[in-house]
Design an enzyme around this catalytic site. Structure first.
Site, PDB file in Angstrom:
ATOM      1  N   PHE A  38     -58.647  -9.167 -31.174  1.00  0.00           N
ATOM      2  CA  PHE A  38     -59.584  -8.087 -30.862  1.00  0.00           C
ATOM      3  C   PHE A  38     -60.930  -8.344 -31.528  1.00  0.00           C
ATOM      4  O   PHE A  38     -61.456  -7.514 -32.246  1.00  0.00           O
ATOM      5  CB  PHE A  38     -59.019  -6.706 -31.251  1.00  0.00           C
ATOM      6  CG  PHE A  38     -57.794  -6.339 -30.461  1.00  0.00           C
ATOM      7  CD1 PHE A  38     -57.898  -5.711 -29.229  1.00  0.00           C
ATOM      8  CD2 PHE A  38     -56.536  -6.677 -30.936  1.00  0.00           C
ATOM      9  CE1 PHE A  38     -56.761  -5.407 -28.498  1.00  0.00           C
ATOM     10  CE2 PHE A  38     -55.391  -6.377 -30.205  1.00  0.00           C
ATOM     11  CZ  PHE A  38     -55.505  -5.740 -28.985  1.00  0.00           C
ATOM     12  N   HIS A  39     -61.420  -9.548 -31.316  1.00  0.00           N
ATOM     13  CA  HIS A  39     -62.740  -9.886 -31.821  1.00  0.00           C
ATOM     14  C   HIS A  39     -63.278 -11.112 -31.078  1.00  0.00           C
ATOM     15  O   HIS A  39     -62.549 -11.771 -30.332  1.00  0.00           O
ATOM     16  CB  HIS A  39     -62.695 -10.173 -33.330  1.00  0.00           C
ATOM     17  CG  HIS A  39     -61.774 -11.273 -33.698  1.00  0.00           C
ATOM     18  ND1 HIS A  39     -60.544 -11.060 -34.270  1.00  0.00           N
ATOM     19  CD2 HIS A  39     -61.881 -12.608 -33.551  1.00  0.00           C
ATOM     20  CE1 HIS A  39     -59.945 -12.207 -34.465  1.00  0.00           C
ATOM     21  NE2 HIS A  39     -60.730 -13.175 -34.023  1.00  0.00           N
TER      22      HIS A  39
END
Ligand code: T46
Length: 142
Positions: free
Chosen positions: A49-50
């Protein structure tokens, strides 16, 4: 998917097992500055999630399997890593999410730079803002 590609890692396989060779600057397109590995991920846990601003990486699942969701502002793809002879190169400004780790999965990551938290974009709205500036319109259609 822009800034991503699969890389074959030469395999030497036979009755004694298999050996894969990785060489920074050869089959990995950068000088390897850091290696880390992710293990013991419980069922149904998602990681990532980045995006990274300037880091390049190659991900290899050397045992078991894992799925990687890759996103740019106009693209989305899921790649399953389940073969120690196949590496996934992820370049700049690509959002990634890792999920469906099988029991005993080992995700090995080769990175082009040392760990720098300021290189991460962990907020998706911030990612969309920065990546839309970074990619040209033509790139996003690829
Ligand atoms: C990525 C995906 C594929 C360090 O101290 N040094 C390191 O080299 C790394 C990679 C992480 N850390 C610390 C930072 C956090 O406190 O380890 C903790 C867990 O890191 P993170 O939540 O970023 O882990 P993932 O699995 O979400 O992401 C990792 C990498 O950080 C990232 O660069 O692309 O794997």
């Amino acid at each position: 998917m822009i800034n991503c590609k699969m890389i074959d890692m030469p395999a030497f396989a036979g009755e004694y097992g298999q050996l894969n060779a990785i060489e920074g600057g050869h089959n990995v397109p950068f000088k390897i500055q850091r290696v880390y590995y992710i293990t013991k991920v419980p069922k149904n846990v998602m990681r990532g999630f980045h995006s990274h601003r300037a880091l390049e990486q190659v991900l290899l699942c050397v045992n078991g399997s894992v799925k990687i969701r890759l996103k740019t502002p106009s693209q989305e793809e899921v790649v399953e890593l389940n073969d120690p002879s196949k590496g996934l190169y992820i370049g700049y400004m690509v959002w990634r999410e890792m999920f469906d780790f099988t029991k005993g999965a080992v995700l090995l990551v080769l990175a082009s730079q040392h760990y720098t938290e300021t290189d991460y974009i962990r907020d998706y709205a911030q990612y969309l803002q920065e990546s839309r500036k970074y990619f040209k319109e033509e790139d996003l259609k690829k």
